[in-house]
Each structure stands twice: as C-alpha cells, then as structure tokens.
Scaffold this motif. Sequence first.
Motif, short mmCIF file in Angstrom:
data_model
loop_
_atom_site.label_atom_id
_atom_site.label_comp_id
_atom_site.label_asym_id
_atom_site.label_seq_id
_atom_site.Cartn_x
_atom_site.Cartn_y
_atom_site.Cartn_z
N ILE A 26 -5.41 15.95 38.18
CA ILE A 26 -6.33 15.59 39.25
C ILE A 26 -6.19 16.63 40.36
O ILE A 26 -5.08 16.98 40.76
CB ILE A 26 -6.01 14.19 39.80
CG1 ILE A 26 -6.06 13.15 38.69
CG2 ILE A 26 -6.94 13.81 40.93
CD1 ILE A 26 -7.38 13.02 38.00
N LYS A 27 -7.33 17.13 40.86
CA LYS A 27 -7.33 18.16 41.90
C LYS A 27 -7.52 17.50 43.26
O LYS A 27 -8.55 16.90 43.52
CB LYS A 27 -8.45 19.16 41.64
CG LYS A 27 -8.33 19.87 40.33
CD LYS A 27 -9.56 20.69 40.04
CE LYS A 27 -9.52 21.13 38.59
NZ LYS A 27 -10.77 20.96 37.93
N LEU A 28 -6.51 17.64 44.13
CA LEU A 28 -6.56 17.06 45.48
C LEU A 28 -5.96 18.04 46.48
O LEU A 28 -4.96 18.70 46.20
CB LEU A 28 -5.75 15.75 45.54
CG LEU A 28 -6.18 14.61 44.63
CD1 LEU A 28 -5.16 13.50 44.69
CD2 LEU A 28 -7.54 14.09 45.01
N SER A 29 -6.57 18.09 47.66
CA SER A 29 -6.00 18.87 48.75
C SER A 29 -4.83 18.07 49.32
O SER A 29 -4.68 16.88 49.03
CB SER A 29 -7.06 19.09 49.83
OG SER A 29 -7.39 17.85 50.43
N PRO A 30 -3.99 18.70 50.15
CA PRO A 30 -2.89 17.94 50.75
C PRO A 30 -3.37 16.71 51.52
O PRO A 30 -2.81 15.62 51.39
CB PRO A 30 -2.22 18.96 51.68
CG PRO A 30 -2.52 20.28 51.05
CD PRO A 30 -3.91 20.13 50.47
N CYS A 63 -13.28 11.72 50.38
CA CYS A 63 -13.57 11.01 49.12
C CYS A 63 -14.65 11.73 48.33
O CYS A 63 -14.52 11.91 47.11
CB CYS A 63 -13.98 9.57 49.41
SG CYS A 63 -12.63 8.53 50.02
N GLU A 64 -15.70 12.16 49.00
CA GLU A 64 -16.78 12.88 48.32
C GLU A 64 -16.27 14.17 47.68
O GLU A 64 -16.62 14.49 46.55
CB GLU A 64 -17.91 13.21 49.30
CG GLU A 64 -18.71 12.01 49.73
CD GLU A 64 -19.67 12.32 50.87
OE1 GLU A 64 -19.76 13.49 51.30
OE2 GLU A 64 -20.33 11.38 51.34
N LYS A 65 -15.43 14.90 48.41
CA LYS A 65 -14.88 16.16 47.87
C LYS A 65 -13.98 15.89 46.67
O LYS A 65 -14.02 16.63 45.68
CB LYS A 65 -14.09 16.90 48.95
CG LYS A 65 -14.96 17.54 50.00
CD LYS A 65 -14.12 18.26 51.03
CE LYS A 65 -14.97 18.83 52.14
NZ LYS A 65 -14.15 19.50 53.15
N MET A 66 -13.15 14.82 46.75
CA MET A 66 -12.28 14.48 45.62
C MET A 66 -13.12 14.16 44.38
O MET A 66 -12.79 14.60 43.27
CB MET A 66 -11.40 13.28 45.97
CG MET A 66 -10.27 13.58 46.90
SD MET A 66 -9.20 12.15 47.11
CE MET A 66 -10.02 11.29 48.43
#
Length: 95
Positions: A26-30, A63-66
Amino acid sequence: MRTTRELLHKLEVDCIADAPASTSQIKLSPRGKEVFDLFMRSFTHREIAERLGMSVSGVRRHCEKMLWKNGCNTMLALIAKYKLHRKQESTLNDL
C-alpha cells in the motif's frame, strides 16, 4: 443493509479471488499513514482533523490521494487491500 464488517469481509474475499500472486505494498505518504491509521481505528474525518491539527477538507484530500495512489474507490476497499497485503506477508514469512 449490511454492516461494515460484512462488507469488509466480502471485499477481502473478492480481492483474494482477483488478486495476482503478490500484491504490491500500500502506497501512503507519512501524513497519509497517520490519517489511514486513525481511519482504520474508526475515527471520523472530523475527529482525525482535530487529532492531527488539520482541516476536515485536508483529511478528505489525503483520503482521495490514498485512494488514487492505490487504485481503490472507497476507504473500505483500501482497508481490505491493506489487510490482504498483511495476510500475504505473514503467510510468506511462515514459509
């Protein structure tokens, strides 16, 4: 109407049936990780915003970016994808 738990189970079953042999992480920013962690613990957008000191619209943007980065349409689908990835990781570690 189905409960969230029933929907999450159905999504996991569907993901397992359609998933390739290995699911990418899963790709997530900090900051996205912080939002996602609170979302998984059933915090609302408003509660997440208050806890992290940001606006509700900022939480929605994260949330939209995730969702976009991970190819999901709902947060429930993203959580199912995350749980599927964790389950596959633990299975590989057991081998």
